[in-house]
Design a protein around this motif. Structure first.
Motif, PDB file in Angstrom:
ATOM      1  N   LEU A 185      -8.553  10.468  -2.335  1.00 21.57           N
ATOM      2  CA  LEU A 185      -9.410  11.631  -2.229  1.00 21.57           C
ATOM      3  C   LEU A 185      -9.636  12.195  -3.626  1.00 21.57           C
ATOM      4  O   LEU A 185      -8.739  12.161  -4.473  1.00 21.57           O
ATOM      5  CB  LEU A 185      -8.720  12.684  -1.356  1.00 21.57           C
ATOM      6  N   ASP A 186     -10.829  12.713  -3.874  1.00 22.66           N
ATOM      7  CA  ASP A 186     -11.094  13.443  -5.107  1.00 22.66           C
ATOM      8  C   ASP A 186     -10.431  14.810  -4.967  1.00 22.66           C
ATOM      9  O   ASP A 186     -11.019  15.752  -4.430  1.00 22.66           O
ATOM     10  CB  ASP A 186     -12.604  13.576  -5.319  1.00 22.66           C
ATOM     11  N   GLY A 187      -9.186  14.895  -5.412  1.00 23.50           N
ATOM     12  CA  GLY A 187      -8.412  16.107  -5.199  1.00 23.50           C
ATOM     13  C   GLY A 187      -9.052  17.328  -5.826  1.00 23.50           C
ATOM     14  O   GLY A 187      -9.089  18.408  -5.213  1.00 23.50           O
ATOM     15  N   ALA A 188      -9.561  17.169  -7.042  1.00 26.09           N
ATOM     16  CA  ALA A 188     -10.192  18.307  -7.716  1.00 26.09           C
ATOM     17  C   ALA A 188     -11.456  18.731  -6.983  1.00 26.09           C
ATOM     18  O   ALA A 188     -11.695  19.923  -6.750  1.00 26.09           O
ATOM     19  CB  ALA A 188     -10.499  17.948  -9.158  1.00 26.09           C
ATOM     20  N   GLY A 189     -12.274  17.758  -6.589  1.00 22.59           N
ATOM     21  CA  GLY A 189     -13.503  18.081  -5.872  1.00 22.59           C
ATOM     22  C   GLY A 189     -13.225  18.701  -4.516  1.00 22.59           C
ATOM     23  O   GLY A 189     -13.908  19.641  -4.095  1.00 22.59           O
ATOM     24  N   ALA A 190     -12.211  18.179  -3.805  1.00 21.23           N
ATOM     25  CA  ALA A 190     -11.875  18.711  -2.489  1.00 21.23           C
ATOM     26  C   ALA A 190     -11.397  20.157  -2.582  1.00 21.23           C
ATOM     27  O   ALA A 190     -11.810  21.024  -1.791  1.00 21.23           O
ATOM     28  CB  ALA A 190     -10.806  17.849  -1.828  1.00 21.23           C
ATOM     29  N   ALA A 191     -10.520  20.438  -3.549  1.00 22.66           N
ATOM     30  CA  ALA A 191     -10.012  21.803  -3.698  1.00 22.66           C
ATOM     31  C   ALA A 191     -11.108  22.755  -4.153  1.00 22.66           C
ATOM     32  O   ALA A 191     -11.159  23.917  -3.712  1.00 22.66           O
ATOM     33  CB  ALA A 191      -8.849  21.813  -4.682  1.00 22.66           C
ATOM     34  N   GLY A 219      -3.616   7.692  -2.678  1.00 17.69           N
ATOM     35  CA  GLY A 219      -3.350   9.087  -2.989  1.00 17.69           C
ATOM     36  C   GLY A 219      -3.569   9.347  -4.459  1.00 17.69           C
ATOM     37  O   GLY A 219      -3.785   8.432  -5.257  1.00 17.69           O
ATOM     38  N   GLU A 220      -3.511  10.633  -4.807  1.00 15.94           N
ATOM     39  CA  GLU A 220      -3.809  11.044  -6.180  1.00 15.94           C
ATOM     40  C   GLU A 220      -2.663  10.678  -7.116  1.00 15.94           C
ATOM     41  O   GLU A 220      -1.522  11.042  -6.887  1.00 15.94           O
ATOM     42  CB  GLU A 220      -4.055  12.552  -6.204  1.00 15.94           C
ATOM     43  N   SER A 221      -2.988   9.953  -8.156  1.00 16.73           N
ATOM     44  CA  SER A 221      -1.999   9.528  -9.136  1.00 16.73           C
ATOM     45  C   SER A 221      -2.704   9.321 -10.462  1.00 16.73           C
ATOM     46  O   SER A 221      -3.886   8.986 -10.508  1.00 16.73           O
ATOM     47  CB  SER A 221      -1.326   8.221  -8.707  1.00 16.73           C
ATOM     48  N   ARG A 222      -1.953   9.532 -11.533  1.00 15.23           N
ATOM     49  CA  ARG A 222      -2.534   9.324 -12.862  1.00 15.23           C
ATOM     50  C   ARG A 222      -2.064   8.017 -13.488  1.00 15.23           C
ATOM     51  O   ARG A 222      -2.265   7.784 -14.667  1.00 15.23           O
ATOM     52  CB  ARG A 222      -2.156  10.500 -13.763  1.00 15.23           C
ATOM     53  N   ASP A 223      -1.431   7.169 -12.695  1.00 17.00           N
ATOM     54  CA  ASP A 223      -0.936   5.905 -13.226  1.00 17.00           C
ATOM     55  C   ASP A 223      -2.111   4.940 -13.395  1.00 17.00           C
ATOM     56  O   ASP A 223      -2.724   4.517 -12.414  1.00 17.00           O
ATOM     57  CB  ASP A 223       0.096   5.307 -12.277  1.00 17.00           C
ATOM     58  N   PRO A 224      -2.440   4.576 -14.638  1.00 19.32           N
ATOM     59  CA  PRO A 224      -3.618   3.730 -14.864  1.00 19.32           C
ATOM     60  C   PRO A 224      -3.369   2.250 -14.606  1.00 19.32           C
ATOM     61  O   PRO A 224      -4.285   1.439 -14.719  1.00 19.32           O
ATOM     62  CB  PRO A 224      -3.925   3.974 -16.345  1.00 19.32           C
ATOM     63  N   PRO A 273       0.371  20.457 -17.367  1.00 15.87           N
ATOM     64  CA  PRO A 273      -1.045  20.414 -16.991  1.00 15.87           C
ATOM     65  C   PRO A 273      -1.217  20.454 -15.475  1.00 15.87           C
ATOM     66  O   PRO A 273      -0.353  19.987 -14.729  1.00 15.87           O
ATOM     67  CB  PRO A 273      -1.514  19.063 -17.558  1.00 15.87           C
ATOM     68  N   PRO A 274      -2.321  21.022 -15.001  1.00 15.66           N
ATOM     69  CA  PRO A 274      -2.533  21.110 -13.554  1.00 15.66           C
ATOM     70  C   PRO A 274      -2.857  19.748 -12.949  1.00 15.66           C
ATOM     71  O   PRO A 274      -3.515  18.915 -13.569  1.00 15.66           O
ATOM     72  CB  PRO A 274      -3.723  22.065 -13.427  1.00 15.66           C
ATOM     73  N   ALA A 275      -2.386  19.533 -11.726  1.00 11.88           N
ATOM     74  CA  ALA A 275      -2.771  18.359 -10.963  1.00 11.88           C
ATOM     75  C   ALA A 275      -4.203  18.562 -10.466  1.00 11.88           C
ATOM     76  O   ALA A 275      -4.753  19.661 -10.550  1.00 11.88           O
ATOM     77  CB  ALA A 275      -1.810  18.150  -9.801  1.00 11.88           C
ATOM     78  N   PRO A 276      -4.839  17.499  -9.939  1.00 16.70           N
ATOM     79  CA  PRO A 276      -6.257  17.606  -9.573  1.00 16.70           C
ATOM     80  C   PRO A 276      -6.585  18.766  -8.633  1.00 16.70           C
ATOM     81  O   PRO A 276      -7.585  19.467  -8.852  1.00 16.70           O
ATOM     82  CB  PRO A 276      -6.547  16.250  -8.919  1.00 16.70           C
ATOM     83  N   LEU A 292       0.873  -1.166   0.000  1.00 21.44           N
ATOM     84  CA  LEU A 292       0.000   0.000   0.000  1.00 21.44           C
ATOM     85  C   LEU A 292       0.911   1.217   0.000  1.00 21.44           C
ATOM     86  O   LEU A 292       1.651   1.447   0.963  1.00 21.44           O
ATOM     87  CB  LEU A 292      -0.897   0.016   1.234  1.00 21.44           C
ATOM     88  N   LEU A 293       0.893   1.973  -1.079  1.00 16.45           N
ATOM     89  CA  LEU A 293       1.806   3.106  -1.221  1.00 16.45           C
ATOM     90  C   LEU A 293       1.052   4.382  -0.890  1.00 16.45           C
ATOM     91  O   LEU A 293       0.266   4.887  -1.687  1.00 16.45           O
ATOM     92  CB  LEU A 293       2.382   3.158  -2.635  1.00 16.45           C
ATOM     93  N   GLY A 294       1.282   4.912   0.303  1.00 19.02           N
ATOM     94  CA  GLY A 294       0.573   6.095   0.758  1.00 19.02           C
ATOM     95  C   GLY A 294       1.321   7.358   0.460  1.00 19.02           C
ATOM     96  O   GLY A 294       1.627   8.119   1.363  1.00 19.02           O
ATOM     97  N   ALA A 295       1.628   7.603  -0.783  1.00 15.10           N
ATOM     98  CA  ALA A 295       2.387   8.802  -1.152  1.00 15.10           C
ATOM     99  C   ALA A 295       1.703   9.487  -2.318  1.00 15.10           C
ATOM    100  O   ALA A 295       1.443   8.865  -3.344  1.00 15.10           O
ATOM    101  CB  ALA A 295       3.817   8.420  -1.538  1.00 15.10           C
ATOM    102  N   ASP A 296       1.399  10.784  -2.148  1.00 17.81           N
ATOM    103  CA  ASP A 296       0.829  11.544  -3.256  1.00 17.81           C
ATOM    104  C   ASP A 296       1.865  11.808  -4.340  1.00 17.81           C
ATOM    105  O   ASP A 296       1.531  11.955  -5.507  1.00 17.81           O
ATOM    106  CB  ASP A 296       0.269  12.872  -2.750  1.00 17.81           C
TER     107      ASP A 296
END
Length: 336
Positions: free
Chosen positions: A158-164, A146-151, A192-195, A121-125
């Motif tokens: 967390l929904d980073g975009a929604g939270a912010a 955490g937020e990552s774009r690795d598919p 490009p912007p992060a979430p 379990l990798l708990g790193a943003d």
């Protein structure tokens, strides 16, 4: 004296075979029985015989929780929930960390560490280059917390975009209009912007507000001093912001100190808000407004993804979103 399968079976009022099936995550056990057994496992503190399990199944019964920095606020709560959720599935947890510099390539000892675990379990943003490749190449299931774009990986985040966006909306409702953000990654300056940045910008656009030059501050890490330095820069800006959204509570606490050193009152002169709902923020003065995620939900879903991945290694990666909520406190009381 160690708790045995018989003890758990007696406590849950089921057969020893049923306890064994639940502990080893076998199918064809009803949800009611599975809940009863897991509750008994947690209450009695049962720990399976790892040596016997390894010989029988080829698995060690160990999960690794790897975090970017052991000093990260909220880590103790997350680790506690992961241990609790893992115990309910018959796993034990070992904790490791990447160290303070998560931008550097992960050395081989870290990419493969710790050895002998069933999953990571990798708990790193901020995921170091090469770490995901190394773990996937070794055939070890990997769940990103955490937020990552690795598919390629299972992920609980967390929904980073929604939270912010929700955080920015909260600041707007308090009457603030000059809202800066602290904590964007350096790569966002030219890419490009992060979430979280995307959500922040989206909320400003909905309110018909432009983003003044310099209001989006990047930080290499999310340390107190990073938040302090970014906030001091903003306070010297010719158009000083009346609110700062920090992408973590640690950055926000640094910003609170920067405001005090600059002779500014929080929230009268500037509102400060974080993300993470850390214990430090709940005891800061003023008490920090923050966005809270549910660590128990995150831990349960992450461990569930681990067990599913161990049973079906070729299944498509899953992504689960953790619910969040804005917790208004003293640091963002309405202006006026």
């Amino acid at each position: 004296m160690a708790t045995t399968l018989k003890d758990v079976a007696r406590h849950a009022r089921v057969s020893v075979k049923t306890v064994s099936n639940v502990v080893n995550d076998h199918p064809h056990v009803s949800d009611d029985l599975r809940r009863r057994v897991r509750a008994a496992v947690q209450e009695l503190g049962y720990r399976p015989n790892l040596a016997a399990r390894t010989l029988r199944t080829g698995r060690t019964g160990l999960l690794a929780l790897i975090v970017a920095d052991v000093e990260t606020p909220g880590l103790c709560g997350l680790a506690r929930e992961v241990v609790r959720a893992a115990a309910g599935q018959g796993f034990r947890v070992v904790v490791d960390h990447l160290g303070p510099d998560t931008e550097r390539p992960a050395p081989p000892t870290r990419a493969g560490a710790p050895p002998g675990v069933d999953a990571v379990l990798l708990g790193a943003d901020v995921v170091p280059p090469g770490l995901v490749d190394a773990r996937l190449g070794a055939g070890t299931p990997l769940v990103l917390l955490g937020e990552s774009r690795d598919p390629r990986c299972d992920q609980v985040a967390l929904d980073g975009a929604g939270a912010a966006a929700d955080a920015t909306d909260h600041l707007l409702r308090t009457g603030r209009r000059r809202i800066a953000a602290v904590g964007a990654r350096p790569a966002e300056a030219d890419g490009p912007p992060a979430p979280r940045t995307a959500g922040y910008r989206r909320a400003l656009r909905r309110a018909g507000l432009d983003l003044p030059a310099g209001y989006l501050r990047t930080t290499a890490q999310h340390r107190y001093e990073d938040g302090y330095r970014a906030a001091r820069w903003l306070f010297a800006h010719e158009q000083r912001p009346d609110a700062i959204l920090c992408y973590s509570d640690r950055l926000a606490i640094g910003a609170l100190r920067a405001a005090a050193d600059a002779g500014l009152r929080v929230p009268a002169d500037v509102a400060v808000m974080g993300i993470g709902d850390s214990e430090e923020g709940r005891y800061s003065r003023p008490m920090l407004t923050s966005v809270s995620a549910d660590p128990a939900f995150l831990a349960r879903e992450a461990v569930a993804l681990v067990t599913a991945r161990l049973d079906r290694p070729d299944a498509a990666p899953a992504r689960i979103t953790v619910p969040h909520a804005v917790l208004p406190r003293e640091s963002t009381r309405p202006a006026g």
